[in-house]
Design a protein around this motif. Sequence first.
Motif, PDB file in Angstrom:
ATOM      1  N   ILE A 149       6.326  26.731  23.927  1.00  0.00           N
ATOM      2  CA  ILE A 149       5.757  26.967  22.598  1.00  0.00           C
ATOM      3  C   ILE A 149       4.849  25.814  22.197  1.00  0.00           C
ATOM      4  O   ILE A 149       3.726  26.017  21.705  1.00  0.00           O
ATOM      5  N   ASP A 150       5.306  24.581  22.402  1.00  0.00           N
ATOM      6  CA  ASP A 150       4.475  23.411  22.083  1.00  0.00           C
ATOM      7  C   ASP A 150       3.180  23.422  22.897  1.00  0.00           C
ATOM      8  O   ASP A 150       2.110  23.060  22.385  1.00  0.00           O
ATOM      9  N   PHE A 151       3.274  23.846  24.158  1.00  0.00           N
ATOM     10  CA  PHE A 151       2.105  23.869  25.031  1.00  0.00           C
ATOM     11  C   PHE A 151       1.046  24.824  24.488  1.00  0.00           C
ATOM     12  O   PHE A 151      -0.135  24.467  24.385  1.00  0.00           O
ATOM     13  N   PHE A 152       1.451  26.035  24.145  1.00  0.00           N
ATOM     14  CA  PHE A 152       0.492  27.015  23.626  1.00  0.00           C
ATOM     15  C   PHE A 152      -0.051  26.596  22.261  1.00  0.00           C
ATOM     16  O   PHE A 152      -1.254  26.723  21.998  1.00  0.00           O
ATOM     17  N   LEU A 180      13.361  28.263  16.624  1.00  0.00           N
ATOM     18  CA  LEU A 180      12.160  27.901  17.366  1.00  0.00           C
ATOM     19  C   LEU A 180      11.052  27.394  16.450  1.00  0.00           C
ATOM     20  O   LEU A 180      10.007  26.963  16.939  1.00  0.00           O
ATOM     21  N   ASP A 181      11.285  27.466  15.142  1.00  0.00           N
ATOM     22  CA  ASP A 181      10.304  26.992  14.157  1.00  0.00           C
ATOM     23  C   ASP A 181       8.956  27.666  14.364  1.00  0.00           C
ATOM     24  O   ASP A 181       7.909  27.020  14.387  1.00  0.00           O
ATOM     25  N   LEU A 182       8.986  29.003  14.472  1.00  0.00           N
ATOM     26  CA  LEU A 182       7.763  29.758  14.718  1.00  0.00           C
ATOM     27  C   LEU A 182       7.030  30.074  13.423  1.00  0.00           C
ATOM     28  O   LEU A 182       7.647  30.291  12.376  1.00  0.00           O
ATOM     29  N   ASP A 183       5.709  30.135  13.501  1.00  0.00           N
ATOM     30  CA  ASP A 183       4.917  30.599  12.375  1.00  0.00           C
ATOM     31  C   ASP A 183       5.245  32.068  12.117  1.00  0.00           C
ATOM     32  O   ASP A 183       5.514  32.828  13.056  1.00  0.00           O
TER      33      ASP A 183
END
Length: 212
Positions: free
Chosen positions: A140-143, A172-175
Amino acid sequence: MARPAPLPSSPSSPSSLSSTGSAAAPAAPSAVKILIAGGFGVGKTTLVGSVSEVAPLRTEEYLTRASEGIDDLSGVDNKETTTVALDFGRITVSPELVVYLFGTPGQERFWFMWNDLVNGALGGVVIADTRRLDSSFASIDFFESRGIPFVVAINCFHGENTRSVAEVRAALDLDPQVPMLVGDVRVRTFGRDLLLALVDHLMELSAGPPVR
């Protein structure tokens, strides 16, 4: 006296020939590159294999004692092989469009390959295992750091899902706009739905924010 109507062009007529006198070659299909990412043992190789129209290219090797203490097998105790380079699959959407799938290696010691695999990628799929959500953070950090749109697949191993979508999204702390789907990556229709969700997400982003 009226002139006769012109004859329609035939494959050998001048209108269908190139400037060199040979028949014009058909245009090559447009290619779209999508990355399949996630932690070690979350199902990347399985997803590529379930949706690819051809036998996928795999670079798997058997796990040996050399990986003990390096590869975390928690939750995937029965795993015997691992991807050491990439997985590759193909989907022909139409004569004008071909989708290429590249599965990334999950182990940290192979992450250096991600920088090469990401070149030209339109978007990505991050596979998450609810038993080991922390293994998805790096993907996730990579993208996010490269501004590459992605969707998240919650892979239900053996039909089991220990957390709700809301819990996984928060962990996951996703938007809020990042799509998340729940299913089994072994099932072809789930893989199809993931790719369609990514296409819809890309189209929404390209359209820009709604006009108020």
